[in-house]
Design a protein around this motif. Structure first.
Motif, PDB file in Angstrom:
ATOM      1  N   VAL A 838     -17.513 -13.660  -6.417  1.00  0.00           N
ATOM      2  CA  VAL A 838     -16.663 -12.617  -6.975  1.00  0.00           C
ATOM      3  C   VAL A 838     -15.457 -12.459  -6.065  1.00  0.00           C
ATOM      4  O   VAL A 838     -15.569 -12.529  -4.834  1.00  0.00           O
ATOM      5  CB  VAL A 838     -17.422 -11.267  -7.084  1.00  0.00           C
ATOM      6  CG1 VAL A 838     -16.486 -10.156  -7.509  1.00  0.00           C
ATOM      7  CG2 VAL A 838     -18.579 -11.389  -8.049  1.00  0.00           C
ATOM      8  N   SER A 839     -14.306 -12.226  -6.676  1.00  0.00           N
ATOM      9  CA  SER A 839     -13.062 -12.024  -5.934  1.00  0.00           C
ATOM     10  C   SER A 839     -12.518 -10.643  -6.259  1.00  0.00           C
ATOM     11  O   SER A 839     -12.384 -10.280  -7.438  1.00  0.00           O
ATOM     12  CB  SER A 839     -12.043 -13.109  -6.304  1.00  0.00           C
ATOM     13  OG  SER A 839     -10.813 -12.884  -5.665  1.00  0.00           O
ATOM     14  N   VAL A 840     -12.208  -9.878  -5.194  1.00  0.00           N
ATOM     15  CA  VAL A 840     -11.713  -8.505  -5.347  1.00  0.00           C
ATOM     16  C   VAL A 840     -10.295  -8.441  -4.800  1.00  0.00           C
ATOM     17  O   VAL A 840     -10.040  -8.877  -3.669  1.00  0.00           O
ATOM     18  CB  VAL A 840     -12.621  -7.504  -4.615  1.00  0.00           C
ATOM     19  CG1 VAL A 840     -12.105  -6.083  -4.814  1.00  0.00           C
ATOM     20  CG2 VAL A 840     -14.061  -7.630  -5.085  1.00  0.00           C
ATOM     21  N   ASP A 841      -9.382  -7.872  -5.619  1.00  0.00           N
ATOM     22  CA  ASP A 841      -7.989  -7.673  -5.194  1.00  0.00           C
ATOM     23  C   ASP A 841      -7.791  -6.203  -4.814  1.00  0.00           C
ATOM     24  O   ASP A 841      -8.143  -5.295  -5.595  1.00  0.00           O
ATOM     25  CB  ASP A 841      -7.024  -8.047  -6.314  1.00  0.00           C
ATOM     26  CG  ASP A 841      -6.984  -9.546  -6.544  1.00  0.00           C
ATOM     27  OD1 ASP A 841      -7.449 -10.289  -5.665  1.00  0.00           O
ATOM     28  OD2 ASP A 841      -6.513  -9.989  -7.614  1.00  0.00           O
ATOM     29  N   LEU A 842      -7.220  -5.995  -3.640  1.00  0.00           N
ATOM     30  CA  LEU A 842      -6.966  -4.653  -3.130  1.00  0.00           C
ATOM     31  C   LEU A 842      -5.499  -4.523  -2.756  1.00  0.00           C
ATOM     32  O   LEU A 842      -4.818  -5.528  -2.480  1.00  0.00           O
ATOM     33  CB  LEU A 842      -7.823  -4.372  -1.888  1.00  0.00           C
ATOM     34  CG  LEU A 842      -9.336  -4.597  -2.020  1.00  0.00           C
ATOM     35  CD1 LEU A 842     -10.012  -4.460  -0.652  1.00  0.00           C
ATOM     36  CD2 LEU A 842      -9.944  -3.615  -3.005  1.00  0.00           C
ATOM     37  N   VAL A 843      -5.006  -3.294  -2.736  1.00  0.00           N
ATOM     38  CA  VAL A 843      -3.653  -2.993  -2.246  1.00  0.00           C
ATOM     39  C   VAL A 843      -3.780  -1.885  -1.197  1.00  0.00           C
ATOM     40  O   VAL A 843      -4.592  -0.958  -1.342  1.00  0.00           O
ATOM     41  CB  VAL A 843      -2.703  -2.563  -3.384  1.00  0.00           C
ATOM     42  CG1 VAL A 843      -2.465  -3.718  -4.346  1.00  0.00           C
ATOM     43  CG2 VAL A 843      -3.232  -1.343  -4.123  1.00  0.00           C
ATOM     44  N   THR A 844      -2.988  -1.989  -0.177  1.00  0.00           N
ATOM     45  CA  THR A 844      -2.979  -0.974   0.870  1.00  0.00           C
ATOM     46  C   THR A 844      -1.543  -0.551   1.159  1.00  0.00           C
ATOM     47  O   THR A 844      -0.624  -1.383   1.110  1.00  0.00           O
ATOM     48  CB  THR A 844      -3.648  -1.499   2.159  1.00  0.00           C
ATOM     49  OG1 THR A 844      -3.582  -0.489   3.163  1.00  0.00           O
ATOM     50  CG2 THR A 844      -2.992  -2.767   2.646  1.00  0.00           C
ATOM     51  N   PHE A 845      -1.376   0.694   1.434  1.00  0.00           N
ATOM     52  CA  PHE A 845      -0.055   1.261   1.698  1.00  0.00           C
ATOM     53  C   PHE A 845      -0.224   2.551   2.476  1.00  0.00           C
ATOM     54  O   PHE A 845      -1.350   3.086   2.610  1.00  0.00           O
ATOM     55  CB  PHE A 845       0.698   1.514   0.388  1.00  0.00           C
ATOM     56  CG  PHE A 845       0.020   2.500  -0.525  1.00  0.00           C
ATOM     57  CD1 PHE A 845       0.411   3.841  -0.520  1.00  0.00           C
ATOM     58  CD2 PHE A 845      -1.013   2.117  -1.373  1.00  0.00           C
ATOM     59  CE1 PHE A 845      -0.215   4.762  -1.348  1.00  0.00           C
ATOM     60  CE2 PHE A 845      -1.633   3.034  -2.190  1.00  0.00           C
ATOM     61  CZ  PHE A 845      -1.239   4.346  -2.188  1.00  0.00           C
ATOM     62  N   LEU A 846       0.866   3.053   2.944  1.00  0.00           N
ATOM     63  CA  LEU A 846       0.875   4.288   3.729  1.00  0.00           C
ATOM     64  C   LEU A 846       1.341   5.438   2.836  1.00  0.00           C
ATOM     65  O   LEU A 846       2.444   5.403   2.277  1.00  0.00           O
ATOM     66  CB  LEU A 846       1.799   4.158   4.939  1.00  0.00           C
ATOM     67  CG  LEU A 846       1.803   5.325   5.931  1.00  0.00           C
ATOM     68  CD1 LEU A 846       0.421   5.477   6.569  1.00  0.00           C
ATOM     69  CD2 LEU A 846       2.870   5.121   6.989  1.00  0.00           C
ATOM     70  N   ASP A 847       0.466   6.438   2.683  1.00  0.00           N
ATOM     71  CA  ASP A 847       0.780   7.597   1.867  1.00  0.00           C
ATOM     72  C   ASP A 847       1.746   8.496   2.639  1.00  0.00           C
ATOM     73  O   ASP A 847       1.424   8.984   3.734  1.00  0.00           O
ATOM     74  CB  ASP A 847      -0.502   8.354   1.518  1.00  0.00           C
ATOM     75  CG  ASP A 847      -0.263   9.453   0.491  1.00  0.00           C
ATOM     76  OD1 ASP A 847       0.906   9.623   0.065  1.00  0.00           O
ATOM     77  OD2 ASP A 847      -1.241  10.119   0.104  1.00  0.00           O
ATOM     78  N   HIS A 848       2.905   8.737   2.061  1.00  0.00           N
ATOM     79  CA  HIS A 848       3.924   9.528   2.751  1.00  0.00           C
ATOM     80  C   HIS A 848       3.558  11.015   2.805  1.00  0.00           C
ATOM     81  O   HIS A 848       4.039  11.748   3.680  1.00  0.00           O
ATOM     82  CB  HIS A 848       5.280   9.362   2.066  1.00  0.00           C
ATOM     83  CG  HIS A 848       5.811   7.960   2.165  1.00  0.00           C
ATOM     84  ND1 HIS A 848       6.278   7.422   3.342  1.00  0.00           N
ATOM     85  CD2 HIS A 848       5.920   6.991   1.231  1.00  0.00           C
ATOM     86  CE1 HIS A 848       6.687   6.185   3.135  1.00  0.00           C
ATOM     87  NE2 HIS A 848       6.485   5.891   1.850  1.00  0.00           N
ATOM     88  N   ASN A 849       2.732  11.453   1.890  1.00  0.00           N
ATOM     89  CA  ASN A 849       2.347  12.875   1.904  1.00  0.00           C
ATOM     90  C   ASN A 849       1.354  13.170   3.032  1.00  0.00           C
ATOM     91  O   ASN A 849       1.468  14.181   3.726  1.00  0.00           O
ATOM     92  CB  ASN A 849       1.751  13.276   0.566  1.00  0.00           C
ATOM     93  CG  ASN A 849       2.768  13.153  -0.568  1.00  0.00           C
ATOM     94  OD1 ASN A 849       3.973  13.375  -0.346  1.00  0.00           O
ATOM     95  ND2 ASN A 849       2.301  12.815  -1.763  1.00  0.00           N
ATOM     96  N   THR A 850       0.371  12.300   3.187  1.00  0.00           N
ATOM     97  CA  THR A 850      -0.659  12.524   4.209  1.00  0.00           C
ATOM     98  C   THR A 850      -0.481  11.636   5.429  1.00  0.00           C
ATOM     99  O   THR A 850      -1.185  11.835   6.434  1.00  0.00           O
ATOM    100  CB  THR A 850      -2.044  12.281   3.601  1.00  0.00           C
ATOM    101  OG1 THR A 850      -2.119  10.920   3.154  1.00  0.00           O
ATOM    102  CG2 THR A 850      -2.294  13.219   2.432  1.00  0.00           C
ATOM    103  N   MET A 851       0.395  10.658   5.333  1.00  0.00           N
ATOM    104  CA  MET A 851       0.636   9.684   6.401  1.00  0.00           C
ATOM    105  C   MET A 851      -0.651   8.962   6.790  1.00  0.00           C
ATOM    106  O   MET A 851      -0.898   8.620   7.944  1.00  0.00           O
ATOM    107  CB  MET A 851       1.264  10.356   7.638  1.00  0.00           C
ATOM    108  CG  MET A 851       2.631  10.972   7.383  1.00  0.00           C
ATOM    109  SD  MET A 851       3.823   9.772   6.707  1.00  0.00           S
ATOM    110  CE  MET A 851       3.986   8.697   8.108  1.00  0.00           C
ATOM    111  N   GLU A 852      -1.466   8.713   5.802  1.00  0.00           N
ATOM    112  CA  GLU A 852      -2.705   7.961   5.989  1.00  0.00           C
ATOM    113  C   GLU A 852      -2.651   6.680   5.162  1.00  0.00           C
ATOM    114  O   GLU A 852      -1.997   6.615   4.122  1.00  0.00           O
ATOM    115  CB  GLU A 852      -3.917   8.805   5.581  1.00  0.00           C
ATOM    116  CG  GLU A 852      -4.158  10.019   6.454  1.00  0.00           C
ATOM    117  CD  GLU A 852      -5.375  10.813   6.002  1.00  0.00           C
ATOM    118  OE1 GLU A 852      -5.965  10.403   4.960  1.00  0.00           O
ATOM    119  OE2 GLU A 852      -5.717  11.810   6.657  1.00  0.00           O
TER     120      GLU A 852
END
Length: 1031
Positions: A838-852
């Motif tokens: 199985v192959s899983v695609d994920l995206v990651t980014f920095l939330d500007h509201n919480t800075m997390e």
């Protein structure tokens, strides 16, 4: 002779022929020997008998001809045949053998064949002059005699003597003289006193007339008049009065329909007949009033007396003419006697059974007036028997209509019955076949479940023992998707790096290839397997390479040749390749084996059932259900991982607008929305639209800020903004939504049509300027464990939503966070009976509201991924392992010469490496370079792999014919070095294979740009990390 005596007017000809036969008999008897076989033949008695017969026949012939012609008939004697030197001439003497005879012949297109009847007078014979002088008082001139050979062709007159008449040819006194006898006429003056009679023929041919009339050119004699002769006609007067070409005889049917056609022929076909030649003076005209002839009329009596010799034939034609005029109620008809006689002669020669209504009208002098009357519609029913004919015609038409209607109805019913019968038979056959297929597929599914249960129960043992893996990289997409994919065989062969599984000594690999590989590709992978990462000497590497080659078998199904253009998936091709299946059965006999497929297809079960081995994967129906974009969101929801705001299973336009309006209202910080088609793959079915083009977006932001985050969650607050969005969304999508890959869907309308037909998903794009996508490959073991096999950050080309490469290992998400997400997703899949890769695609980014940092699960592919196949090659050439728990690629450190033996015996040190993988590198100019030339160019440019340092560049070759697509792996000590090497290699290759005028189609430039962005971002992050401790 009895067959010839059919009519009275031929009796004279018969008698003449009898005389000829008797003469020939007598001549033959005189040549017979008097005695034969001691028998005596009395010739004198036979001679007397023949003489008596001849005298009797002569007496009866004279009596008959006197009655008919009112004149005497003189037949020449045959008593003194031996004493005379005159012989019976041939019927057609040559014109050159007759002296002082110069007739002029001219072909006329309308000459009638019946003008050739009668018998001419042969004045060259001496008896002819004597007989004419004694019986008729006519002194014929003594014609110059020819040579003795010509004298043999003289002719004895055997015919009736006619009345002497001096008339012009317009009077048609000589219509019965045949051409053959006209050649023997000695002088033109004799034409004025010619003898009229009928030709005596012994054996008249049945097709004589038809063969003569079939010729295109009819003949007519023109005699030149001498100035001193009186009563001789001129050339214009000798012209034929009638030149109509009569039709050939045909078989006339007596059916009612053919009798009705007579009126149509008279009214229609007569108008196309040729106009007869105009006659200046008609010597024998007579009148027919209302279809009746007055027998006492002077003109008719004169005509009858003039043509009394052939009156029998004229009577038949005259009766037919009378009937025709009565049938059509013609009030007055003026008949030309000459035309009627000519027509009657032609009719007597073979036209009695033919339809003669059309030529009959043309014997009239006022034929145009009569033709107008006859051609008048309904005229036939005004004449004699008109009411009966009308009744017959009406009845025949009605019966024909009724019969035709009934026949057509019968034909329609018969056709309908046949169609229904065939349809029912086909339906029954299809139903039987469908039931048989369903039963067979159900049996295959049951066998698959049984073997899968056995695989799960013995998985631990299989993993630790020798096993055979059958790799079938099949892309089981739908038929519509497969037909539109270019280079489908190359796409299925991109995972050829699966062969690197042989690096495990307990594994034997049978790789089913969708195309025939050339010797250069096989040699390349053979060389690659020799460089399996071993660092303990050349002998060890050679031994391991030979072992790897023994454990690797590459097969190509023979059905590849049968279906070259059908874009069938590899499982289907293998299903229809019995020879390949038989070979695989022989190879795996008595061994632990299982199948590792690609995109699941129903034919995977057929192949597994044929081979009797399990499949390391879910059932095709389950895989197809959860491989869609909507199915992946369901699994992510069950795994309780973060997903982007969105909605799946959208199949209507209203549902799309309403869902999008709700998402826009609830997520005001999202700047872009993504639309994904359920069944598409590889970035093909993706479109996007930016909310900045909405005119009410700024107003909605103000409303959201005015109400605050807590109050804004109430639906009654959002209602006004929702209605505003609903009004603007249709126009917004129509103008600003666009597909990510215009090569697949050129505009939004095409994309939307497929989106609504197959279903799709609407979800938010991460609200950040820096977004990183990563792919994680998992193995869901049948025993219930989840193993991470590969992970890497995606690299994109010109399309930011399509991944064409990755960096391994990934560096964007903490390994523990990534491991936690993958375990939850894997367990959710196992609960739904999904096992295998199985192959899983994920995206990651920095939330500007919480800075997390946030990680969203965006896609799930239940298949063996291209990244995993390239990772196997990476591990093969480096000899390392990918530790996903720590996020490191560990390779054995190179052995130094100064190391002690106890250090070698201890655990070998490892080094970390970073790799950049490109599995879809496309350039059309690569097809112009053979692989060995390409490698020589790379070697010249310093592109290669250092086995000792475990870094450099390795290529993956996919096909031997097109050569447009390759794979590439660069390995370096750090990520920045690997990215720089990868970008440099792409730039060098592009410059070497391209020119200023031929750049070609490629994704090299977009990938280089993306790598430059990654390098820039890496440099910024590194700078920020250095500044934080200083602060």
């Amino acid at each position: 002779m009895s067959n010839i005596l059919q009519k009275e007017d031929k009796l004279g000809a018969v008698l003449v022929q009898v005389q000829d036969d008797l003469r020939q008999l007598k001549a033959s008897l005189e040549k017979i020997t008097a005695s034969e076989k001691s028998k005596t033949l009395d010739i004198q008695a036979l001679d007397n008998a023949i003489c008596r017969t001849e005298n009797s026949i002569r007496k009866h012939a004279e009596d008959y001809l006197k009655t008919v012609n009112k004149q005497q008939l003189v037949l020449p004697s045959i008593e003194d045949l031996q004493k005379k030197t005159v012989q019976i001439p041939k019927w057609k003497p040559s014109l050159e053998r007759v002296s002082d005879v110069h007739p002029q012949r001219e072909d006329l297109p309308g000459a009638s064949p019946w003008g050739k009847q009668g018998l001419a007078v042969n004045t060259c014979h001496s008896n002819t002059r004597i007989i004419m002088h004694q019986k008729c008082g006519i002194s014929l001139p003594d014609v110059h005699k020819k040579s003795p050979n010509a004298a043999k062709h003289g002719r004895v007159i055997t015919g009736s003597v006619a009345r002497l008449q001096t008339v012009k040819p317009n009077g048609r006194c000589i219509p019965g003289i045949p051409e053959e006898d006209k050649r023997t006429v000695p002088h033109r003056s004799l034409l004025c006193t010619s003898i009229q009679h009928k030709t005596a023929s012994l054996h008249p041919g049945e097709g004589s007339y038809s063969s003569k009339t079939g010729s295109k050119c009819h003949k007519q004699l023109k005699w030149e008049a001498e100035p001193e002769s009186t009563g001789v006609p001129t050339d214009s007067e000798c012209a034929l009065l009638w030149s109509t070409k009569t039709p050939p005889p045909s078989t006339t049917s007596k059916s009612m329909d053919q009798r009705d056609q007579r009126d149509n022929l008279i009214s229609g076909s007569l108008q196309n007949l040729p106009v007869p030649a105009a006659v200046n003076i008609t010597k024998y005209p007579f009148t027919i009033i209302k279809g009746q002839i007055d027998p006492t009329a002077t003109d008719f009596c004169h005509f009858k007396q003039s043509f009394s010799l052939c009156w029998t034939t004229v009577v038949d034609a005259l009766g037919a003419l009378e009937k025709l005029l009565r049938d059509f109620a013609v009030p007055l008809a003026k008949v030309s006697g000459e035309r009627l006689v000519e027509f009657s002669h032609g009719r007597d020669n073979g036209w009695r059974k033919a339809s003669l209504e059309i030529p009959l009208v043309l014997v009239l002098e006022n034929w145009e007036e009569v033709l107008g009357v006859v051609s008048r519609p309904g005229q036939r029913y005004k004449g004699e028997g008109g009411m009966e004919a009308a009744a017959i015609h009406i009845q025949s038409c009605w019966r024909r209509y009724s019969a035709r209607t009934a026949y057509l109805c019968h034909c329609r019913r018969k056709w309908a019955a046949g169609t229904i019968a065939i349809s029912w038979l086909m339906h029954a056959q299809m139903r039987r076949v469908r039931k048989a297929l369903q039963a067979r597929r159900f049996s295959q599914l049951e066998n698959h479940r049984s073997r899968a249960h056995h695989l799960a129960a013995n998985w631990k043992h299989i993993q630790s023992s020798k096993r055979t893996i059958i790799h079938i990289p099949s892309l089981g997409y739908s038929q519509s998707q497969r037909l539109y994919l270019r280079g489908f065989d190359v796409l299925q062969n991109i995972q050829i790096s699966r062969v690197c599984d042989v690096r495990d000594e307990n594994v034997e690999v049978i790789y089913v290839c969708p195309q025939y590989l050339g010797d250069n590709i096989l040699h390349y992978y053979t060389s690659l397997l020799k460089c399996d990462g071993a660092t303990d000497g050349a002998d060890t590497r050679t031994t391991q390479a030979s072992s790897c080659m023994r454990r690797l078998i590459i097969l190509t199904p023979e059905a590849v040749d049968y279906f070259p253009t059908h874009n069938m998936c590899l499982s289907t091709l293998l299903k229809y390749s019995p020879c390949t299946l038989k070979r695989i059965r022989n190879l795996i006999q008595g061994k632990q084996a299982f199948i590792v497929g690609g995109v699941a297809h129903v034919d995977d079960l057929a192949v597994a059932d044929e081979l009797g081995v399990p499949i390391l994967g879910p059932e095709p129906a389950i895989a197809q259900l959860y491989s869609t974009k909507s199915g992946g969101k369901k699994i992510f929801a069950g795994a309780e991982v973060d997903v982007p705001p969105g909605q799946g299973d959208i199949y209507s336009l209203n549902q799309l607008h309403e869902t999008l309006a709700e998402l826009l209202t609830q997520n005001t910080d999202v700047q872009r929305w993504i639309f994904k088609i359920d069944c598409e793959h590889g970035g093909r079915g993706i479109a996007y639209c930016d909310v900045c083009h909405l005119s009410c977006y700024n107003w909605a932001l103000q409303e959201c800020r005015r109400c605050g985050p807590e109050l804004w969650k109430s639906e009654w607050i959002q209602e006004s903004v929702l209605l505003k969005y609903l009004d603007e969304i249709p126009e917004w999508l129509a103008h600003y939504a666009q597909p990510a890959k215009t090569s697949c869907y050129p505009n939004w309308a095409c994309f939307l049509k497929t989106f609504l037909r197959q279903g799709g998903v609407v979800e938010a794009y991460p609200p950040s300027d820096s977004v990183t996508c990563l792919t994680v490959d998992l193995l869901l073991e049948p025993a219930g464990e989840v193993t991470m096999l590969s992970c890497g950050d995606q690299l994109h080309g010109s399309c930011q939503l399509e991944a064409i490469g990755s960096t391994v290992p990934q560096t964007s998400v903490h390994p523990e966070t990534l491991r936690s997400i993958c375990n939850r997703v894997g367990q959710a899949c196992l609960q739904r009976l999904i096992v295998g890769y199985v192959s899983v695609d994920l995206v990651t980014f920095l939330d500007h509201n919480t800075m997390e940092q946030k990680v969203w699960a965006v896609d799930l592919d239940i298949t063996y991924s291209d990244q995993l196949a390239m990772t196997q090659m990476l591990l093969m050439v480096t000899g390392g392992t990918l530790n996903c728990r720590t996020g490191c690629l560990e390779v054995p450190a190179p052995i130094r010469e100064k190391c002690c033996e106890h250090q070698i015996a201890a655990k070998l040190p490892v080094d970390n490496r970073y790799a950049v993988i490109g599995n879809h590198l496309h350039h059309t100019n690569l097809s112009m370079w053979y692989h060995h030339v390409f490698f020589q160019m790379c070697k010249f440019q310093g592109i290669g792999f250092n086995m000792k340092e475990k870094q450099g560049t390795v290529f993956a070759l996919y096909d031997n014919s097109k050569r447009c697509c390759i794979g590439m792996i660069t390995v370096s000590e750090d990520l920045q070095g690997a990215l720089v090497t990868f970008a440099r290699n792409l730039s060098v290759i592009h410059q070497e294979i391209s020119s200023s005028k031929m750049q070609g189609e490629t994704n090299f430039k977009g990938l280089i740009k993306d790598i430059e962005d990654v390098l820039r971002m890496t440099a910024q992050n590194k700078k920020q990390m250095e500044e934080r401790p200083a602060a």
